[in-house]
Design a protein around this motif. Structure first.
Motif, PDB file in Angstrom:
ATOM      1  N   ILE A   1       3.174 -48.549   5.064  1.00 28.05           N
ATOM      2  CA  ILE A   1       2.463 -47.919   6.173  1.00 28.05           C
ATOM      3  C   ILE A   1       0.990 -48.347   6.224  1.00 28.05           C
ATOM      4  O   ILE A   1       0.393 -48.416   7.301  1.00 28.05           O
TER       5      ILE A   1
ATOM      6  N   ALA B   1       9.725 -41.389   0.904  1.00 24.77           N
ATOM      7  CA  ALA B   1      10.300 -42.336   1.862  1.00 24.77           C
ATOM      8  C   ALA B   1      10.788 -41.596   3.106  1.00 24.77           C
ATOM      9  O   ALA B   1      10.615 -42.078   4.233  1.00 24.77           O
TER      10      ALA B   1
ATOM     11  N   ASN C   1      -0.849 -43.886  11.440  1.00 25.55           N
ATOM     12  CA  ASN C   1      -0.327 -44.377  10.168  1.00 25.55           C
ATOM     13  C   ASN C   1      -1.253 -44.042   9.009  1.00 25.55           C
ATOM     14  O   ASN C   1      -0.792 -43.695   7.912  1.00 25.55           O
TER      15      ASN C   1
ATOM     16  N   TYR D   1       7.832 -40.755   5.163  1.00 26.84           N
ATOM     17  CA  TYR D   1       7.411 -41.926   5.938  1.00 26.84           C
ATOM     18  C   TYR D   1       8.281 -42.093   7.179  1.00 26.84           C
ATOM     19  O   TYR D   1       7.769 -42.244   8.297  1.00 26.84           O
TER      20      TYR D   1
ATOM     21  N   TYR E   1       6.365 -41.391  10.562  1.00 26.05           N
ATOM     22  CA  TYR E   1       6.157 -42.543  11.429  1.00 26.05           C
ATOM     23  C   TYR E   1       7.004 -42.427  12.690  1.00 26.05           C
ATOM     24  O   TYR E   1       6.565 -42.754  13.795  1.00 26.05           O
TER      25      TYR E   1
ATOM     26  N   MET F   1       1.029 -38.559   2.566  1.00 24.61           N
ATOM     27  CA  MET F   1       1.956 -38.999   1.519  1.00 24.61           C
ATOM     28  C   MET F   1       1.270 -39.061   0.162  1.00 24.61           C
ATOM     29  O   MET F   1       1.846 -38.677  -0.866  1.00 24.61           O
TER      30      MET F   1
ATOM     31  N   TYR G   1       2.479 -36.687  -2.871  1.00 30.29           N
ATOM     32  CA  TYR G   1       3.290 -37.470  -3.812  1.00 30.29           C
ATOM     33  C   TYR G   1       3.572 -36.712  -5.117  1.00 30.29           C
ATOM     34  O   TYR G   1       4.712 -36.669  -5.585  1.00 30.29           O
TER      35      TYR G   1
ATOM     36  N   VAL H   1       6.770 -47.406   0.365  1.00 30.78           N
ATOM     37  CA  VAL H   1       6.370 -46.995   1.719  1.00 30.78           C
ATOM     38  C   VAL H   1       4.870 -46.741   1.824  1.00 30.78           C
ATOM     39  O   VAL H   1       4.304 -46.817   2.920  1.00 30.78           O
ATOM     40  N   LEU H   2       4.217 -46.484   0.701  1.00 31.64           N
ATOM     41  CA  LEU H   2       2.755 -46.323   0.734  1.00 31.64           C
ATOM     42  C   LEU H   2       2.103 -47.637   1.162  1.00 31.64           C
ATOM     43  O   LEU H   2       1.181 -47.663   1.981  1.00 31.64           O
TER      44      LEU H   2
ATOM     45  N   ILE I   1      -0.647 -40.441   8.155  1.00 36.51           N
ATOM     46  CA  ILE I   1       0.601 -40.264   7.409  1.00 36.51           C
ATOM     47  C   ILE I   1       0.429 -40.735   5.963  1.00 36.51           C
ATOM     48  O   ILE I   1       0.925 -40.112   5.019  1.00 36.51           O
ATOM     49  N   LEU I   2      -0.298 -41.837   5.773  1.00 37.42           N
ATOM     50  CA  LEU I   2      -0.564 -42.344   4.424  1.00 37.42           C
ATOM     51  C   LEU I   2      -1.319 -41.296   3.610  1.00 37.42           C
ATOM     52  O   LEU I   2      -0.985 -41.051   2.441  1.00 37.42           O
TER      53      LEU I   2
ATOM     54  N   ASP J   1       9.799 -44.661  -2.572  1.00 40.21           N
ATOM     55  CA  ASP J   1       8.661 -43.738  -2.514  1.00 40.21           C
ATOM     56  C   ASP J   1       7.340 -44.463  -2.730  1.00 40.21           C
ATOM     57  O   ASP J   1       6.321 -44.124  -2.113  1.00 40.21           O
TER      58      ASP J   1
END
Length: 286
Positions: A139, A227, A206, A230, A234, A213, A217, A135-136, A209-210, A132
């Motif tokens: 990406i 994760a 990306n 992501y 993605y 997330m 979170y 992946v931050l 998506i970041l 978790d």
């Protein structure tokens, strides 16, 4: 266009003399590698900072990153070479030439997750919590690293005349990346191709998506959900972006883009996993 120029005509952007490399003390350094390196460092810093903010030990992530970076690069190269074997089978030494690109991100992602689970088991860490957080950084690194494709004049799509249309001199791109459709749009006397800047699409996707997330979170329902976000997020973006690229890697013996298939599988799989885990957690509460 001059050989080193890149243009986005519909936005009125004309870049002159965009280099692919520079020299330091007589050594040629490819911008592709520099940008990838910046992406890697930024990604590690992101993961370490977020680890500290969430009560984890950032040193764990700095330590893990050493293994993750090394093995992910190897995995990304192996994936690319396997599905672009015709480009290397007659010159095996070219497999080790990274200067012209040739890294497939999904190969790196697969190996990165594998490395993470092995590392977590050895170090007695929670692999899903590490995923978790990791992946931050992953990406973010991808969003930055895609700009290496820009300086390399690669990873572009078919012909377009949309707002983001990009022009590249024919002499600066690989002939194998110029599809029949692109060639058909090259009128006599034109020395450039006009394409979808898919590297830009993916970089912006990306970053989006970041952002999602980071916002979600604190609201995640279980370790590993970010994760999955992501992998699914993605995957969704990569599925449509891959569809318009001219440098697709195909499943051997077919015209099916392997990364597009994998992206769809991960997108669907992430949704199914998330739903199943949530249902199991809800049953335990009853």
């Amino acid at each position: 266009m001059d050989l080193m120029d890149i243009a986005f005509p519909n936005m009125g952007i004309y870049l002159k003399n965009v280099p692919k490399s520079f020299h330091v003390f007589g050594f040629e350094i490819a911008l592709y590698g520099v940008i990838i390196g910046i992406g890697v460092i930024a990604g590690i810093m992101m993961a370490a900072k977020w680890a500290k903010a969430t009560g984890q030990d950032p040193e764990v992530y700095w330590d893990f990153s050493i293994y993750a970076v090394i093995f992910s690069i190897i995995g990304a190269r192996i994936y690319y070479v396997i599905f672009a074997w015709d480009n290397y089978k007659n010159d095996l030494l070219s497999i080790f030439n990274f200067r012209e690109g040739g890294l497939a991100i999904y190969g790196g992602v697969i190996v990165a997750f594998t490395t993470l689970f092995i590392y977590a088991k050895i170090k007695k860490q929670n692999p899903f919590r590490m995923a978790d957080t990791g992946v931050l950084g992953l990406i973010l690194g991808q969003a930055i690293g895609r700009w290496g494709n820009f300086t390399n004049r690669e990873v572009f799509g078919e012909y377009t005349d949309n707002l983001f249309a990009m022009r590249l001199p024919v002499g600066m791109v690989r002939s194998i990346d110029i599809s029949d459709s692109l060639a058909a749009h090259m009128t006599e006397g034109v020395n450039y191709i006009q394409v979808h800047p898919t590297f830009l699409y993916e970089s912006l996707w990306n970053l989006g998506i970041l952002a999602i997330m980071l916002i979600y979170y604190k609201h995640k329902k279980f370790e590993g959900e970010i994760a999955l976000l992501y992998l699914g997020g993605y995957g969704l973006g990569r599925a449509w972006i891959e569809g318009i690229r001219t440098d697709q890697l195909f499943i051997h013996g077919t015209q099916i883009p392997v990364s597009q298939v994998l992206a769809v599988i991960l997108f669907v799989g992430a949704i199914i996993c998330d739903v199943v885990i949530r249902m199991k957690k809800n049953k335990k509460k009853i």
